[in-house]
Design an enzyme around this catalytic site. Structure first.
Site, PDB file in Angstrom:
ATOM      1  N   ASP A  19      37.686  35.960  36.817  1.00  0.00           N
ATOM      2  CA  ASP A  19      37.005  37.472  35.710  1.00  0.00           C
ATOM      3  C   ASP A  19      38.705  37.383  35.455  1.00  0.00           C
ATOM      4  OD1 ASP A  19      38.472  38.254  38.147  1.00  0.00           O
ATOM      5  OD2 ASP A  19      37.734  38.996  38.836  1.00  0.00           O
TER       6      ASP A  19
ATOM      7  N   ASP B 131      40.107  34.685  41.139  1.00  0.00           N
ATOM      8  CA  ASP B 131      38.393  34.460  40.464  1.00  0.00           C
ATOM      9  C   ASP B 131      38.108  34.354  38.951  1.00  0.00           C
ATOM     10  OD1 ASP B 131      37.856  35.523  43.222  1.00  0.00           O
ATOM     11  OD2 ASP B 131      37.964  38.079  42.779  1.00  0.00           O
TER      12      ASP B 131
ATOM     13  N   ASP C  59      40.900  39.945  36.136  1.00  0.00           N
ATOM     14  CA  ASP C  59      41.919  40.296  37.063  1.00  0.00           C
ATOM     15  C   ASP C  59      42.347  38.570  37.397  1.00  0.00           C
ATOM     16  OD1 ASP C  59      41.418  42.714  37.133  1.00  0.00           O
ATOM     17  OD2 ASP C  59      40.769  43.602  38.366  1.00  0.00           O
TER      18      ASP C  59
END
Ligand code: 28F
Length: 666
Positions: free
Chosen positions: A507, A505, A509
């Protein structure tokens, strides 16, 4: 009319025809000379010019080098060496300065006493930079006079002019990269800074300054301690075992050898080896010589001083002596032969015994004189040997238990149907939901999917046998098929996929998982990175929709660009329904302006299989970032900072690099 006839008509000599052809070749295939025409190639131009100044320093005539990124985007490199000779060239008749600046390879070896690099991407000469520059100027201060010549795309636009008197000596080169060759012409401070810092460590005593006139930013590098300081810098975020790095220096057969080494409480081995200031991250004969000497000296010392118990079955291997070792080895080789995938492996056989002899003699002496240090190193190696032995026993046990199982592929791997590795790709996908989309969206003939659950183990903090017990890592290792490490356990020929693609992803994380995976590859499958097999998928950040037109944007800049285009497009908005919210799964992040629906993808899981295929997996349309290791020392520091214990350096790093983190090219 042929090129020769045209040239003859214009009054060019045979020599200028050769120059013409040389520079044309460079402009036609710039990548052949500087690697690529992207950011890396752009910065390579500066390194090329700096290398000449470094050569002048190595010859003993220069101690200060300044690099300036000018306001207009050009770069100036300035040294206080002797200045390039300006008088007539004995063979070419024109000014030597013009020969050096305009003729391919003319800037080659100054003489046999220097260690200039031949071939490969390094040492192609300043004429290549000239050929790829919209304009270039060189100013020479020599014999009390200032000389100046200007060029455009490699050709002189003025004679060598005398422009004044001077008290200093040196060479000042300024160039503007050619917009016809380089799409991206903005020099990045951090990319120049990295190499210049490295050069300052490798060549102690030289002062290298980098200034950015655009931002008023400046750094000055000067390291009295050279490699000793370099090792301290690399291990700044680790806990050192010895008070001081061990330093070794010597020379044999015109081959100077320098080494600095330190131990820390981690389990990884970090050897940085340079030949003529070039990082040889594929290793080579110099590294073999060093490792052989290290193992032998330490083993000899241990036996002589009864540190290994009489009758003990335990043997300390080379790997054990290198657990937690950080070392920088720098050799200067008169005629280096570079081999390997990336031409960063030294092949000269004589260098092995030179390094082995110098390190062997001096390390043995050091150990005799510093018994406390010697004991600490041997004890650490003994603990490593015990751990290795325990791990082997445990492995043997499970191996016998699972004789069949261990050969099989991980259960959650969705393999591809083609078996020729060159045509196959393995996607390492974060999370089961994204894994599901990827499985549905892929081309199952050549794309395999391995979904990874949550966070994988931080290999920075664990010994090898702990790492091998980790389920996710085990799945990755058996899917890829090359084993692990760098010794016998690793075998590139077992590779089951030509491309290993990390898909996470966009993002926080996701970037953490990506860093964990990269750390693992960096520490335990380095050869895979060297072979150019590891990639990072680039999922889009936005979807933009106006009527029936759909576009994806991979960063904010592209998003704004597409909005502009869509605004001016005449697609009938009303024909496409209400816009925002029409596709349920994106409604949360949608925004509507001027009939354009902008949705932000938070994760891969938000995309349906078809979108994922279109934007991120289809070889025809996707972009992949290849993971490379231009600067292994810097990458290592980065991983230690990102994955290690110390919180403060990590916070500082992320803060300082926030604007670059998306394009981290390790
Ligand atoms: C800003 C980049 O390029 N510095 C250089 C020198 C010095 C000599 C040299 C260079 C002569 C015959 C080629 C001077 N005096 N900085 C630089 N400094 N090149 S490049 O000589 C070039 C050779 O063929 C130099 C005596 N010998 C050499």
């Amino acid at each position: 009319m042929t090129k020769e006839q045209a040239a003859a008509a214009k009054g060019y000599s045979e020599h200028s025809i050769r120059v013409l052809e040389g520079l044309e070749a460079v402009r036609k295939r710039p990548a052949m000379y500087i690697g690529d025409v992207g950011l890396r190639g752009l910065h390579h131009l500066v390194n090329e010019v700096v290398d000449n100044a470094i050569d002048e320093a190595l010859a003993g005539f220069c101690d200060t080098i300044r690099v300036v990124i000018n306001k207009d985007g050009s770069v100036t490199v300035d040294d206080n060496g002797r200045g390039i000779p300006t008088g007539p060239h004995p063979v070419k008749k024109v000014s030597t300065l013009q020969v050096v600046m305009c003729m391919l390879h003319a800037g080659g070896k100054f003489d046999k006493q220097t260690y200039k690099v031949s071939g490969g991407l390094h040492g192609v000469g300043v004429s290549v930079v000239n050929a790829l520059s919209e304009w270039m100027t060189v100013e020479v201060h020599r014999e009390g006079r200032v000389f100046l010549q200007r060029y455009s795309r490699g050709f002189p636009t003025t004679e060598v002019q005398e422009t004044g008197k001077t008290k200093r000596t040196g060479t000042i080169v300024t160039f503007m990269p050619d917009g016809e060759v380089f799409k991206q012409r903005d020099f990045r401070f951090d990319m120049l800074e990295e190499r210049l810092r490295e050069l300052a460590y490798l060549n102690k005593g030289i002062t290298i300054t980098l200034r950015d006139e655009r931002e008023n930013e400046q750094v000055v590098f000067h390291f009295k301690g050279g490699l000793r300081d370099f090792v301290r810098y690399i291990d700044a975020n680790r806990n050192s075992l010895l008070k001081e790095p061990i330093v070794i220096e010597g020379e044999r057969d015109n081959t100077p050898v320098e080494l600095a080494m330190q131990y820390n409480d981690s389990y990884t081995e970090n050897i940085y080896a340079y030949v003529n200031n070039i990082n040889t991250h594929e290793g080579g004969t110099h590294v073999v010589g060093f490792k052989t000497a290290l193992t032998r000296s330490l083993n000899n010392y241990a036996y002589k001083n009864n540190l290994i118990k009489e009758g003990s079955k335990l043997t300390i291997s080379g790997d054990d002596f290198r657990e937690g070792l950080t070392a920088v080895l720098s050799v200067k080789v008169p005629d280096p032969q570079f081999e390997g995938q990336t031409k960063t492996k030294l092949g000269n056989s004589e260098t092995k015994s030179i390094v082995e002899t110098i390190v062997g003699e001096q390390l043995s002496l050091y150990l005799e004189q510093n018994p406390g240090v010697a004991r600490r190193i041997i004890e650490k190696a003994l603990r490593a040997a015990e751990a290795r032995e325990a791990a082997r026993k445990a492995r043997d046990l499970t191996r016998r238990k699972n004789a069949l199982e261990s050969l099989s592929l991980p259960g959650k791997l969705a393999d591809c149907s083609i078996t020729d590795p060159e045509h196959c790709e393995l996607y390492l996908v974060e999370g089961d939901s994204a894994g599901g989309s990827a499985k549905q969206g892929r081309d199952r003939r050549f794309q395999a999917i391995l979904p990874l659950k949550g966070k994988i183990l931080n290999v920075e903090k664990a010994r090898l046998h702990k790492i091998l017990e980790n389920e996710e890592i085990n799945a990755i290792v058996s899917a890829i098929g090359v084993g692990i490490g760098s010794g016998d356990e690793f075998d590139l020929s077992g590779l089951r996929y030509g491309k290993i693609i990390i898909m996470t992803d966009a993002d926080v994380d996701g970037s953490h998982i990506r860093t964990l995976l990269l750390t693992f590859f960096f520490r335990y499958m380095k050869d895979l990175i060297d072979a150019g097999r590891v990639f990072i998928a680039q999922p889009p950040l936005y979807k933009l929709k106006k009527g029936r037109i759909e576009r994806y944007a991979y960063d904010d800049e592209e998003r704004d660009e597409i909005i502009k285009v869509l605004r001016s497009s005449r697609e009938d908005v009303s024909s496409a329904g209400t816009g925002a919210g029409e596709t349920g799964e994106e409604s949360g992040a949608s925004l509507k302006t001027d009939g354009i629906v902008i949705s932000r993808f938070k994760g891969l899981g938000e995309m349906n299989p078809d979108q994922l295929w279109q934007t991120t997996m289809n070889p025809e349309t996707r972009t992949l970032l290849r993971v490379t290791m231009e600067n292994a020392a810097e990458a290592d520091r980065l991983f230690t900072i990102l994955m290690g214990d110390a919180v403060e350096p990590r916070r500082q790093f992320i803060e300082k690099n926030a604007r670059y983190v998306r394009n981290l090219d390790i």
